[in-house]
Design an enzyme around this catalytic site. Structure first.
Site, PDB file in Angstrom:
ATOM      1  N   ASP A 159       0.840  -1.207   0.000  1.00  0.00           N
ATOM      2  CA  ASP A 159       0.000   0.000   0.000  1.00  0.00           C
ATOM      3  C   ASP A 159       0.876   1.258   0.000  1.00  0.00           C
ATOM      4  O   ASP A 159       0.574   2.235  -0.682  1.00  0.00           O
ATOM      5  CB  ASP A 159      -0.920  -0.031   1.220  1.00  0.00           C
ATOM      6  N   HIS A 193      -4.639  -3.525   6.366  1.00  0.00           N
ATOM      7  CA  HIS A 193      -4.498  -3.712   4.915  1.00  0.00           C
ATOM      8  C   HIS A 193      -5.901  -4.010   4.370  1.00  0.00           C
ATOM      9  O   HIS A 193      -6.280  -5.154   4.134  1.00  0.00           O
ATOM     10  CB  HIS A 193      -3.538  -4.864   4.619  1.00  0.00           C
TER      11      HIS A 193
HETATM   12  P1  NAD Z   1      -2.170 -18.355  -4.917  1.00  0.00           P
HETATM   13  O1  NAD Z   1      -3.490 -19.043  -4.822  1.00  0.00           O
HETATM   14  O2  NAD Z   1      -1.566 -18.133  -6.249  1.00  0.00           O
HETATM   15  O3  NAD Z   1      -1.093 -19.179  -4.068  1.00  0.00           O
HETATM   16  C1  NAD Z   1      -1.328 -19.548  -2.754  1.00  0.00           C
HETATM   17  C2  NAD Z   1      -0.543 -20.823  -2.524  1.00  0.00           C
HETATM   18  O4  NAD Z   1      -0.663 -21.148  -1.150  1.00  0.00           O
HETATM   19  C3  NAD Z   1      -1.078 -22.018  -3.317  1.00  0.00           C
HETATM   20  O5  NAD Z   1       0.003 -22.610  -4.009  1.00  0.00           O
HETATM   21  C4  NAD Z   1      -1.651 -22.938  -2.257  1.00  0.00           C
HETATM   22  O6  NAD Z   1      -1.485 -24.308  -2.567  1.00  0.00           O
HETATM   23  C5  NAD Z   1      -0.808 -22.534  -1.047  1.00  0.00           C
HETATM   24  N1  NAD Z   1      -1.432 -22.817   0.238  1.00  0.00           N
HETATM   25  C6  NAD Z   1      -2.747 -22.774   0.574  1.00  0.00           C
HETATM   26  N2  NAD Z   1      -2.907 -23.120   1.856  1.00  0.00           N
HETATM   27  C7  NAD Z   1      -1.673 -23.364   2.345  1.00  0.00           C
HETATM   28  C8  NAD Z   1      -1.200 -23.785   3.600  1.00  0.00           C
HETATM   29  N3  NAD Z   1      -2.021 -24.032   4.621  1.00  0.00           N
HETATM   30  N4  NAD Z   1       0.142 -23.953   3.751  1.00  0.00           N
HETATM   31  C9  NAD Z   1       0.979 -23.723   2.737  1.00  0.00           C
HETATM   32  N5  NAD Z   1       0.596 -23.338   1.506  1.00  0.00           N
HETATM   33  C10 NAD Z   1      -0.730 -23.165   1.315  1.00  0.00           C
HETATM   34  O7  NAD Z   1      -2.305 -16.994  -4.095  1.00  0.00           O
HETATM   35  P2  NAD Z   1      -1.311 -15.736  -4.139  1.00  0.00           P
HETATM   36  O8  NAD Z   1      -1.696 -14.836  -5.254  1.00  0.00           O
HETATM   37  O9  NAD Z   1       0.098 -16.205  -4.045  1.00  0.00           O
HETATM   38  O10 NAD Z   1      -1.760 -14.988  -2.785  1.00  0.00           O
HETATM   39  C11 NAD Z   1      -1.495 -15.565  -1.535  1.00  0.00           C
HETATM   40  C12 NAD Z   1      -2.107 -14.708  -0.424  1.00  0.00           C
HETATM   41  O11 NAD Z   1      -1.488 -13.415  -0.388  1.00  0.00           O
HETATM   42  C13 NAD Z   1      -3.605 -14.440  -0.569  1.00  0.00           C
HETATM   43  O12 NAD Z   1      -4.234 -14.559   0.706  1.00  0.00           O
HETATM   44  C14 NAD Z   1      -3.668 -12.998  -1.055  1.00  0.00           C
HETATM   45  O13 NAD Z   1      -4.894 -12.372  -0.751  1.00  0.00           O
HETATM   46  C15 NAD Z   1      -2.508 -12.425  -0.264  1.00  0.00           C
HETATM   47  N6  NAD Z   1      -1.987 -11.133  -0.740  1.00  0.00           N
HETATM   48  C16 NAD Z   1      -1.628 -10.205   0.202  1.00  0.00           C
HETATM   49  C17 NAD Z   1      -1.111  -8.986  -0.183  1.00  0.00           C
HETATM   50  C18 NAD Z   1      -0.732  -7.935   0.831  1.00  0.00           C
HETATM   51  O14 NAD Z   1      -0.437  -6.803   0.429  1.00  0.00           O
HETATM   52  N7  NAD Z   1      -0.712  -8.210   2.123  1.00  0.00           N
HETATM   53  C19 NAD Z   1      -0.928  -8.719  -1.544  1.00  0.00           C
HETATM   54  C20 NAD Z   1      -1.288  -9.684  -2.474  1.00  0.00           C
HETATM   55  C21 NAD Z   1      -1.821 -10.896  -2.066  1.00  0.00           C
HETATM   56  C1  LMR Z   2      -3.698  -6.549  -2.715  1.00  0.00           C
HETATM   57  O1  LMR Z   2      -3.762  -5.536  -2.030  1.00  0.00           O
HETATM   58  O2  LMR Z   2      -3.430  -6.523  -3.917  1.00  0.00           O
HETATM   59  C2  LMR Z   2      -3.915  -7.902  -2.070  1.00  0.00           C
HETATM   60  O3  LMR Z   2      -4.225  -7.758  -0.700  1.00  0.00           O
HETATM   61  C3  LMR Z   2      -4.893  -8.746  -2.796  1.00  0.00           C
HETATM   62  C4  LMR Z   2      -6.313  -8.278  -2.589  1.00  0.00           C
HETATM   63  O4  LMR Z   2      -7.135  -9.138  -2.291  1.00  0.00           O
HETATM   64  O5  LMR Z   2      -6.584  -7.092  -2.727  1.00  0.00           O
END
Ligand code: NAD
Ligand code: LMR
Length: 326
Positions: free
Chosen positions: A159, A187
């Site tokens: 952010d 967030h």
């Molecule tokens: P994705 O679905 O591409 O990958 C997630 C991976 O986690 C998958 O490979 C899945 O098999 C694995 N997984 C699921 N449960 C698990 C567990 N218990 N232990 C280990 N691995 C596990 O998702 P992504 O795009 O990589 O996003 C992951 C997370 O990050 C989501 O919750 C998303 O909302 C979050 N995110 C946060 C931010 C932030 O700014 N904080 C930004 C983007 C995404």
């Molecule tokens: C983001 O900010 O891009 C991530 O937290 C993914 C979402 O769900 O917005």
């Protein structure tokens, strides 16, 4: 040559993992003189894909990589970890808010908090990325009583980076010249990106962009950027999220520059009237691996009301997962 550190990454075969691992392996996060052993966690259905990611990591021939381990057992993946990126969890779809993920993702962080507690180094630095990241970090923290609360962070650096990019674009400068834009709170859409105290080349941003833009387009764009990306890509942000995770951990590991602070969501000790025991994003400086909340920032009524609202949302999220908090 330094001794290798052990870096755990959960959800390593996912979209963020795919971008994150190569940055860690290249030295962008812990330094180009710091060898790493990667300890990668996936759930059983992700293990085949993870094998492919590991083949690619091997094929990149990174000199700093001194080992790669894969497991579907958190106790193995977190063994003696110096740093852990908790990414593995479900991303939201376009019709969801991040908080809607708490029931499905929250329980992941009880098990992983316990596994960190039982297996990681007591000094481990834990960065929670999986959403809703503030409350997931709180759950992990409660499940790890032997690891100090201060060692659990959630990520709001994305952010901050988004806000810096918006200001840079508005003023026709590069994002690197925008300093001290702090994200306060959750967030989520209630976050407060504090444009009042940001600066560009030493001059206050607010004098250059105007309050109407700050409270209007800027706030709207930054706080809803995650959803805008999901709508445009059909998938949640991944490369920018991985980059922000590297930025956050690098600041935590190496420290912040003099006169600069960065956004870190961490255990509140009651600073700025924020209730104790929320994982709340504050402006932080880091020295010797310890993050400290910047003191003495004066907020106007508008900013104070935004901070109060985002704290109220985090209290509601905490109440919703009370059964997961030991
Ligand atoms: P994705 O679905 O591409 O990958 C997630 C991976 O986690 C998958 O490979 C899945 O098999 C694995 N997984 C699921 N449960 C698990 C567990 N218990 N232990 C280990 N691995 C596990 O998702 P992504 O795009 O990589 O996003 C992951 C997370 O990050 C989501 O919750 C998303 O909302 C979050 N995110 C946060 C931010 C932030 O700014 N904080 C930004 C983007 C995404
Ligand atoms: C983001 O900010 O891009 C991530 O937290 C993914 C979402 O769900 O917005």
């Amino acid at each position: 040559m330094k001794a290798p550190i052990r870096v755990a990454v959960t959800g390593a075969a996912g979209n963020i993992g795919y971008a994150l691992l190569f940055r860690i392996a290249s030295g962008s996060c812990f330094g180009d003189d710091q060898p790493v052993i990667l300890q990668l966690l996936e759930i059983p259905p992700g293990m085949d894909a993870l094998k492919g990611v590991v083949m690619e990591l091997q094929d990149a021939a990174f000199p700093l990589v001194h080992g790669i381990e894969m497991s579907d057992d958190a106790n193995v993946a977190f063994a003696a970890a110096d740093a852990a990126f908790l990414v593995g969890s479900r991303p939201r779809s376009k019709d969801m808010d991040r908080a809607d993920l708490i029931k499905v993702n929250g329980p992941i962080f009880t098990g992983q908090g316990k596994a960190l507690n039982d297996n990681a180094k007591p000094t481990v630095k834990v960065l929670v990325v999986g959403n809703p990241c503030n409350t997931n970090a709180l759950i992990a923290c409660h499940s790890a009583p032997d690891i100090p609360n201060a060692q659990f962070h959630a990520m709001t650096r994305l952010d901050e980076n988004r806000g810096k990019a918006q200001i840079a674009n508005k003023l026709g400068v590069t994002a690197g010249s925008v300093k001290n834009l702090a994200i306060w709170g959750n967030h989520s859409n209630t976050m407060f990106p504090d444009f009042y105290h940001a600066s560009v080349d030493g001059k206050g941003v607010i004098d250059q962009v105007g309050e109407a833009w700050g409270q209007g387009d800027f706030m709207q764009t930054v706080s809803t950027r995650g959803k805008a990306i999901i709508l445009a890509r059909g998938a949640s942000s991944a490369a920018s999220a991985a980059s922000a995770a590297v930025d956050h951990m690098r600041s935590w590991w190496h420290g912040t520059a003099d006169g600069e602070h960065t956004s870190m969501a961490l255990w509140s000790n009651g600073e700025y009237g924020v209730p104790e025991g929320l994982i709340f994003s504050f402006p932080c400086t880091v020295k010797d691996g310890v993050a400290s909340v910047v003191e003495g920032i004066a907020h106007n009524d508008y900013a104070a009301s935004k901070i109060e609202a985002t704290a109220a949302e985090l209290i509601a999220e905490r109440d919703a997962v009370a059964d997961l908090l030991n």
